[in-house]
Design a protein around this motif. Structure first.
Motif, PDB file in Angstrom:
ATOM      1  N   UNK A 192     -97.045 -14.290 -72.290  1.00  0.00           N
ATOM      2  CA  UNK A 192     -95.806 -14.990 -72.641  1.00  0.00           C
ATOM      3  C   UNK A 192     -96.043 -16.171 -73.579  1.00  0.00           C
ATOM      4  N   UNK A 193     -97.291 -16.461 -73.897  1.00  0.00           N
ATOM      5  CA  UNK A 193     -97.591 -17.563 -74.800  1.00  0.00           C
ATOM      6  C   UNK A 193     -99.088 -17.777 -74.902  1.00  0.00           C
ATOM      7  N   UNK A 194     -99.468 -18.909 -75.468  1.00  0.00           N
ATOM      8  CA  UNK A 194    -100.883 -19.252 -75.623  1.00  0.00           C
ATOM      9  C   UNK A 194    -101.120 -20.712 -75.237  1.00  0.00           C
ATOM     10  N   UNK A 195    -102.293 -20.970 -74.692  1.00  0.00           N
ATOM     11  CA  UNK A 195    -102.845 -22.322 -74.714  1.00  0.00           C
ATOM     12  C   UNK A 195    -103.624 -22.420 -76.016  1.00  0.00           C
ATOM     13  N   UNK A 196    -103.289 -23.416 -76.830  1.00  0.00           N
ATOM     14  CA  UNK A 196    -103.875 -23.528 -78.169  1.00  0.00           C
ATOM     15  C   UNK A 196    -104.473 -24.913 -78.356  1.00  0.00           C
ATOM     16  N   UNK A 197    -105.758 -24.953 -78.689  1.00  0.00           N
ATOM     17  CA  UNK A 197    -106.446 -26.229 -78.901  1.00  0.00           C
ATOM     18  C   UNK A 197    -106.299 -26.611 -80.370  1.00  0.00           C
ATOM     19  N   UNK A 198    -105.323 -27.451 -80.653  1.00  0.00           N
ATOM     20  CA  UNK A 198    -105.007 -27.803 -82.040  1.00  0.00           C
ATOM     21  C   UNK A 198    -105.964 -28.834 -82.626  1.00  0.00           C
ATOM     22  N   UNK A 199    -106.548 -29.651 -81.761  1.00  0.00           N
ATOM     23  CA  UNK A 199    -107.494 -30.671 -82.223  1.00  0.00           C
ATOM     24  C   UNK A 199    -108.427 -31.005 -81.078  1.00  0.00           C
ATOM     25  N   UNK A 200    -109.659 -31.391 -81.437  1.00  0.00           N
ATOM     26  CA  UNK A 200    -110.617 -31.783 -80.410  1.00  0.00           C
ATOM     27  C   UNK A 200    -111.614 -32.759 -80.999  1.00  0.00           C
ATOM     28  N   UNK A 201    -112.071 -33.688 -80.172  1.00  0.00           N
ATOM     29  CA  UNK A 201    -113.128 -34.614 -80.568  1.00  0.00           C
ATOM     30  C   UNK A 201    -114.477 -34.082 -80.073  1.00  0.00           C
ATOM     31  N   UNK A 202    -115.537 -34.491 -80.747  1.00  0.00           N
ATOM     32  CA  UNK A 202    -116.880 -34.126 -80.298  1.00  0.00           C
ATOM     33  C   UNK A 202    -117.292 -34.928 -79.074  1.00  0.00           C
ATOM     34  N   UNK A 203    -116.576 -36.020 -78.822  1.00  0.00           N
ATOM     35  CA  UNK A 203    -116.895 -36.861 -77.663  1.00  0.00           C
ATOM     36  C   UNK A 203    -115.585 -37.243 -76.987  1.00  0.00           C
ATOM     37  N   UNK A 204    -115.662 -38.101 -75.983  1.00  0.00           N
ATOM     38  CA  UNK A 204    -114.461 -38.539 -75.270  1.00  0.00           C
ATOM     39  C   UNK A 204    -113.538 -39.312 -76.212  1.00  0.00           C
ATOM     40  N   UNK A 205    -112.203 -39.320 -75.970  1.00  0.00           N
ATOM     41  CA  UNK A 205    -111.540 -38.572 -74.901  1.00  0.00           C
ATOM     42  C   UNK A 205    -111.305 -37.113 -75.284  1.00  0.00           C
ATOM     43  N   UNK A 206    -111.404 -36.244 -74.326  1.00  0.00           N
ATOM     44  CA  UNK A 206    -111.134 -34.832 -74.569  1.00  0.00           C
ATOM     45  C   UNK A 206    -109.627 -34.625 -74.712  1.00  0.00           C
ATOM     46  N   UNK A 207    -109.215 -33.866 -75.710  1.00  0.00           N
ATOM     47  CA  UNK A 207    -107.803 -33.581 -75.947  1.00  0.00           C
ATOM     48  C   UNK A 207    -107.425 -32.289 -75.236  1.00  0.00           C
ATOM     49  N   UNK A 208    -106.312 -32.307 -74.546  1.00  0.00           N
ATOM     50  CA  UNK A 208    -105.818 -31.119 -73.875  1.00  0.00           C
ATOM     51  C   UNK A 208    -105.127 -30.194 -74.870  1.00  0.00           C
ATOM     52  N   UNK A 209    -105.042 -28.909 -74.557  1.00  0.00           N
ATOM     53  CA  UNK A 209    -104.393 -27.982 -75.488  1.00  0.00           C
ATOM     54  C   UNK A 209    -102.878 -28.109 -75.461  1.00  0.00           C
ATOM     55  N   UNK A 210    -102.253 -27.506 -76.470  1.00  0.00           N
ATOM     56  CA  UNK A 210    -100.811 -27.315 -76.492  1.00  0.00           C
ATOM     57  C   UNK A 210    -100.496 -25.974 -75.832  1.00  0.00           C
ATOM     58  N   UNK A 211     -99.268 -25.843 -75.371  1.00  0.00           N
ATOM     59  CA  UNK A 211     -98.808 -24.570 -74.806  1.00  0.00           C
ATOM     60  C   UNK A 211     -97.687 -24.046 -75.697  1.00  0.00           C
ATOM     61  N   UNK A 212     -98.024 -23.024 -76.464  1.00  0.00           N
ATOM     62  CA  UNK A 212     -97.142 -22.496 -77.505  1.00  0.00           C
ATOM     63  C   UNK A 212     -96.530 -21.188 -77.025  1.00  0.00           C
TER      64      UNK A 212
END
Length: 255
Positions: A192-212
């Motif tokens: 019914x959709x995707x979890x999509x990681x639109x951006x991420x850092x190499x270190x903290x803070x970790x970014x959560x995915x979007x739900x598209x």
């Protein structure tokens, strides 16, 4: 823009049972296939020559709040160029109830969309589409009302289940969100959709995915492809980022 299916307009005066029944009707009317005239490859933020034709008009929709009033903002862009901005302020007649967001926020959004003089090819909402208890989130509900290709982009998962762990994933990663027993009228395991990681850092803070998820007249894979073309290095897609900023700007005018 004018509603094409006014019988589906979200009415906050309905009882909860009536609202949920209307959502089932909206989901039954929704089309989760690619039913649009533009080439998805032409959806981007760049200013370079389009791959196949003219860039589609993409409308980002977001909300701000002034007490018991909603400020709905719509920003329409073609690539990097803003074509039109409109907003509307209306009363919010019911409190927030998970799964019934369109009945709380639909009024100001409809009022804002009705002010548009241009005709967007795609609507991008800050909220869910098919990832919804009754497969009729904000993007689906209003996509069907206006019979316009639409996509929902949510910051948290309302229901369903990602098929893989989503923590700490690299930029560009995606995984299916499938129906579980919280999603009605869907086969278990249906995508019914995707979890999509639109951006991420190499270190903290970790970014959560979007739900598209698709709202209307867009398929699941295409919905995420479109969002991936519109993020521009940020977590959120640029159309809804622009709408969020404009909603705050408009809100300041009323304070």
């Amino acid at each position: 823009m004018r509603p094409v299916r006014p019988e589906f307009l979200p009415d906050p005066a309905l009882s909860r049972e009536e609202m949920e029944t209307l959502q089932f009707d909206v989901a039954a009317a929704a089309d989760w296939t690619d039913a649009f005239d533009f080439d998805p490859r032409d959806v981007s933020l760049g200013t370079e020559a389009s791959l196949t034709g003219e860039r589609p008009l993409v409308a980002g929709v977001d909300q701000a709040f002034l007490g018991d009033r909603g400020v709905s903002a719509v920003v329409v862009s073609r690539g990097d160029t803003v074509v039109e901005r409109v907003h509307a302020v209306t009363d919010l007649e019911i409190p927030y109830v998970p799964g019934l967001l369109s009945f709380r926020e639909g009024g100001p959004i409809v009022a804002a969309l009705e002010k548009l003089s241009c005709d967007p090819d795609l609507l991008l909402f800050d909220g869910s589409g098919r990832i919804h208890f009754r497969q009729a989130g904000l993007a689906t509900h209003l996509g069907v009302v206006f019979d316009r290709p639409s996509v929902g982009v949510a910051k948290s998962l309302l229901c369903g289940r990602p098929t893989e762990d989503v923590d700490g994933r690299p930029e560009g990663w995606r995984t299916d969100v499938v129906a579980d027993d919280t999603v009605e009228n869907a086969d278990p395991g249906e995508v019914i959709g995707h979890a999509y990681q639109s951006r991420q850092y190499d270190s903290e803070p970790i970014i959560n995915p979007l739900y598209v998820s698709p709202g209307h007249r867009v398929s699941v894979p295409t919905a995420t492809d479109l969002v991936s073309r519109l993020c521009g290095g940020y977590k959120l897609p640029e159309p809804t980022r622009r709408a969020d900023a404009y909603a705050d700007e408009a809100k300041a005018e009323y304070r």
